[in-house]
Design a protein around this motif. Sequence first.
Motif, PDB file in Angstrom:
ATOM      1  N   GLN A 168     -13.412  -6.475   2.777  1.00 29.92           N
ATOM      2  CA  GLN A 168     -12.558  -5.440   3.361  1.00 29.92           C
ATOM      3  C   GLN A 168     -11.122  -5.941   3.496  1.00 29.92           C
ATOM      4  N   TYR A 169     -10.981  -7.202   3.884  1.00 27.16           N
ATOM      5  CA  TYR A 169      -9.637  -7.766   3.991  1.00 27.16           C
ATOM      6  C   TYR A 169      -9.012  -7.985   2.615  1.00 27.16           C
ATOM      7  N   LEU A 170      -9.826  -8.287   1.610  1.00 25.85           N
ATOM      8  CA  LEU A 170      -9.279  -8.413   0.258  1.00 25.85           C
ATOM      9  C   LEU A 170      -8.638  -7.099  -0.175  1.00 25.85           C
ATOM     10  N   CYS A 171      -9.279  -5.990   0.159  1.00 30.92           N
ATOM     11  CA  CYS A 171      -8.719  -4.675  -0.161  1.00 30.92           C
ATOM     12  C   CYS A 171      -7.338  -4.520   0.469  1.00 30.92           C
ATOM     13  N   LYS A 172      -7.230  -4.869   1.734  1.00 33.78           N
ATOM     14  CA  LYS A 172      -5.941  -4.734   2.427  1.00 33.78           C
ATOM     15  C   LYS A 172      -4.902  -5.682   1.841  1.00 33.78           C
ATOM     16  N   ILE A 173      -5.338  -6.888   1.488  1.00 36.09           N
ATOM     17  CA  ILE A 173      -4.412  -7.859   0.900  1.00 36.09           C
ATOM     18  C   ILE A 173      -3.854  -7.338  -0.420  1.00 36.09           C
ATOM     19  N   VAL A 174      -4.740  -6.866  -1.295  1.00 35.44           N
ATOM     20  CA  VAL A 174      -4.287  -6.391  -2.604  1.00 35.44           C
ATOM     21  C   VAL A 174      -3.351  -5.199  -2.445  1.00 35.44           C
ATOM     22  N   PHE A 175      -3.671  -4.300  -1.514  1.00 33.37           N
ATOM     23  CA  PHE A 175      -2.795  -3.147  -1.297  1.00 33.37           C
ATOM     24  C   PHE A 175      -1.394  -3.596  -0.891  1.00 33.37           C
ATOM     25  N   HIS A 176      -1.315  -4.504   0.077  1.00 31.30           N
ATOM     26  CA  HIS A 176       0.000  -4.928   0.566  1.00 31.30           C
ATOM     27  C   HIS A 176       0.720  -5.814  -0.448  1.00 31.30           C
ATOM     28  N   VAL A 177      -0.028  -6.505  -1.286  1.00 27.34           N
ATOM     29  CA  VAL A 177       0.619  -7.273  -2.353  1.00 27.34           C
ATOM     30  C   VAL A 177       1.299  -6.327  -3.335  1.00 27.34           C
ATOM     31  N   ILE A 178       0.587  -5.282  -3.745  1.00 27.04           N
ATOM     32  CA  ILE A 178       1.186  -4.324  -4.686  1.00 27.04           C
ATOM     33  C   ILE A 178       2.341  -3.581  -4.018  1.00 27.04           C
ATOM     34  N   ASP A 179       2.130  -3.160  -2.772  1.00 27.63           N
ATOM     35  CA  ASP A 179       3.177  -2.460  -2.014  1.00 27.63           C
ATOM     36  C   ASP A 179       4.041  -3.482  -1.280  1.00 27.63           C
ATOM     37  N   ARG A 180       4.609  -4.399  -2.027  1.00 20.51           N
ATOM     38  CA  ARG A 180       5.351  -5.493  -1.398  1.00 20.51           C
ATOM     39  C   ARG A 180       6.653  -5.035  -0.762  1.00 20.51           C
ATOM     40  N   GLU A 181       7.113  -3.830  -1.072  1.00 20.11           N
ATOM     41  CA  GLU A 181       8.324  -3.303  -0.441  1.00 20.11           C
ATOM     42  C   GLU A 181       8.011  -2.504   0.822  1.00 20.11           C
ATOM     43  N   ASN A 182       6.740  -2.504   1.224  1.00 23.58           N
ATOM     44  CA  ASN A 182       6.307  -1.849   2.466  1.00 23.58           C
ATOM     45  C   ASN A 182       6.684  -0.370   2.513  1.00 23.58           C
ATOM     46  N   MET A 183       6.378   0.326   1.430  1.00 24.06           N
ATOM     47  CA  MET A 183       6.639   1.764   1.371  1.00 24.06           C
ATOM     48  C   MET A 183       5.529   2.572   2.046  1.00 24.06           C
ATOM     49  N   GLY A 184       4.394   1.933   2.300  1.00 23.81           N
ATOM     50  CA  GLY A 184       3.255   2.658   2.855  1.00 23.81           C
ATOM     51  C   GLY A 184       2.418   3.335   1.793  1.00 23.81           C
ATOM     52  N   GLU A 185       2.813   3.187   0.556  1.00 22.83           N
ATOM     53  CA  GLU A 185       2.068   3.738  -0.575  1.00 22.83           C
ATOM     54  C   GLU A 185       2.402   2.928  -1.822  1.00 22.83           C
ATOM     55  N   ILE A 186       1.514   2.981  -2.785  1.00 21.00           N
ATOM     56  CA  ILE A 186       1.752   2.302  -4.060  1.00 21.00           C
ATOM     57  C   ILE A 186       2.307   3.323  -5.043  1.00 21.00           C
ATOM     58  N   ARG A 187       3.491   3.050  -5.539  1.00 22.12           N
ATOM     59  CA  ARG A 187       4.100   3.923  -6.537  1.00 22.12           C
ATOM     60  C   ARG A 187       3.928   3.308  -7.921  1.00 22.12           C
ATOM     61  N   LYS A 188       4.143   4.128  -8.915  1.00 24.41           N
ATOM     62  CA  LYS A 188       3.865   3.691 -10.284  1.00 24.41           C
ATOM     63  C   LYS A 188       4.654   2.438 -10.683  1.00 24.41           C
ATOM     64  N   PRO A 189       5.944   2.337 -10.380  1.00 22.46           N
ATOM     65  CA  PRO A 189       6.666   1.098 -10.739  1.00 22.46           C
ATOM     66  C   PRO A 189       6.091  -0.142 -10.052  1.00 22.46           C
ATOM     67  N   ALA A 190       5.622   0.017  -8.814  1.00 20.64           N
ATOM     68  CA  ALA A 190       5.038  -1.125  -8.105  1.00 20.64           C
ATOM     69  C   ALA A 190       3.736  -1.565  -8.764  1.00 20.64           C
ATOM     70  N   LEU A 191       2.937  -0.597  -9.196  1.00 20.57           N
ATOM     71  CA  LEU A 191       1.689  -0.931  -9.884  1.00 20.57           C
ATOM     72  C   LEU A 191       1.983  -1.626 -11.212  1.00 20.57           C
ATOM     73  N   ALA A 192       3.001  -1.145 -11.918  1.00 20.49           N
ATOM     74  CA  ALA A 192       3.377  -1.768 -13.187  1.00 20.49           C
ATOM     75  C   ALA A 192       3.849  -3.206 -12.972  1.00 20.49           C
ATOM     76  N   ALA A 193       4.617  -3.433 -11.907  1.00 19.17           N
ATOM     77  CA  ALA A 193       5.094  -4.792 -11.611  1.00 19.17           C
ATOM     78  C   ALA A 193       3.928  -5.719 -11.288  1.00 19.17           C
ATOM     79  N   PHE A 194       2.935  -5.214 -10.578  1.00 22.42           N
ATOM     80  CA  PHE A 194       1.740  -6.004 -10.255  1.00 22.42           C
ATOM     81  C   PHE A 194       0.983  -6.362 -11.529  1.00 22.42           C
ATOM     82  N   TYR A 195       0.810  -5.388 -12.404  1.00 24.06           N
ATOM     83  CA  TYR A 195       0.135  -5.659 -13.672  1.00 24.06           C
ATOM     84  C   TYR A 195       0.875  -6.734 -14.475  1.00 24.06           C
ATOM     85  N   ARG A 196       2.184  -6.694 -14.433  1.00 19.88           N
ATOM     86  CA  ARG A 196       2.972  -7.630 -15.238  1.00 19.88           C
ATOM     87  C   ARG A 196       2.948  -9.040 -14.641  1.00 19.88           C
TER      88      ARG A 196
END
Length: 293
Positions: A168-196
């Motif tokens: 459960q904590y891994l889920c929260k970690i991955v979410f906040h890693v992708i949303d590293r700008e603390n937008m409260g949501e994952i946007r497409k550019p953030a997901l692309a940056a994570f993939y890269r």
Amino acid sequence: MSANDAQAISQAYSTNGLTADKADPTWVNRCSQDLECLDLEEEQPLAQLSSIQTDKMTLFFTELLDHDRDDVICDQDFDNFFEKLAHFADWSTNSSEFHIMLEVKREFIEHFINPLPTKWAELPYYKRVCGPEAGGMAGRTTLEGWLARWALQLSEMKRFVDLPLYLQYLCKIVFHVIDRENMGEIRKPALAAFYRSVIGLSAKRIEEIIDTAYDRMTSNSYLILDYGTFVHCFTNWLMGKNPNGPGQWVLVPPKDALPQPPFPVDYSALNTEPAKLEPYAPDKKTNRHSVIV
């Protein structure tokens, strides 16, 4: 039949692994060396992943942990993976997020590197694939052992809340890693940056898949990819047994093209005013394009 004849027949069959009951001439197979017998110690796993789950966990193993491609992982591979997450998210070693991540890493090592609990470790199948000799030496896990351990972990899980806390904590970690700008949501550019940066996909590959990935995780942009939505995606990553689920895009995207869904889903009707909705009648002609089920 005389007593001597019965004794002679009994002796003849005994030499072939069969005996005759003296009171009743019923022949019983005593399982000679020439016959295949049921082996009560036969290797059988207690749980198995579906083919889709196997694909997802195999990608986790090969793309995020086994960077030296030696087909085994150890605790150092988990160190490297979580360090990469922390570096991408720019978490300092003094931050609470970093310390929570360390606890999650320790749990991964406990469940996927250290010896199995005795109730499983002594079973023939798990002794072979997860035992100390499986990876060539203690403290190493092969892909087969990795998948076997995941199957045991997930066999009784039905919902996110059923997961052990470290997942459960891994889920929260991955979410906040992708949303590293603390937008409260994952946007497409953030997901692309994570993939890269974390997954290591090329710019060309990201361009090929990013729209599909984001559409699958947001139901064609109908949903906001906030933490609540991401929990559903993460749960599908672990428990989803069929293709085309949003979970296939949470960490390592699938390498092969996925089959197309059997029918398109039209979400526009959910936002239509009730007065404009046309009641369905099987004997009535209509120009409708979708049906709300």
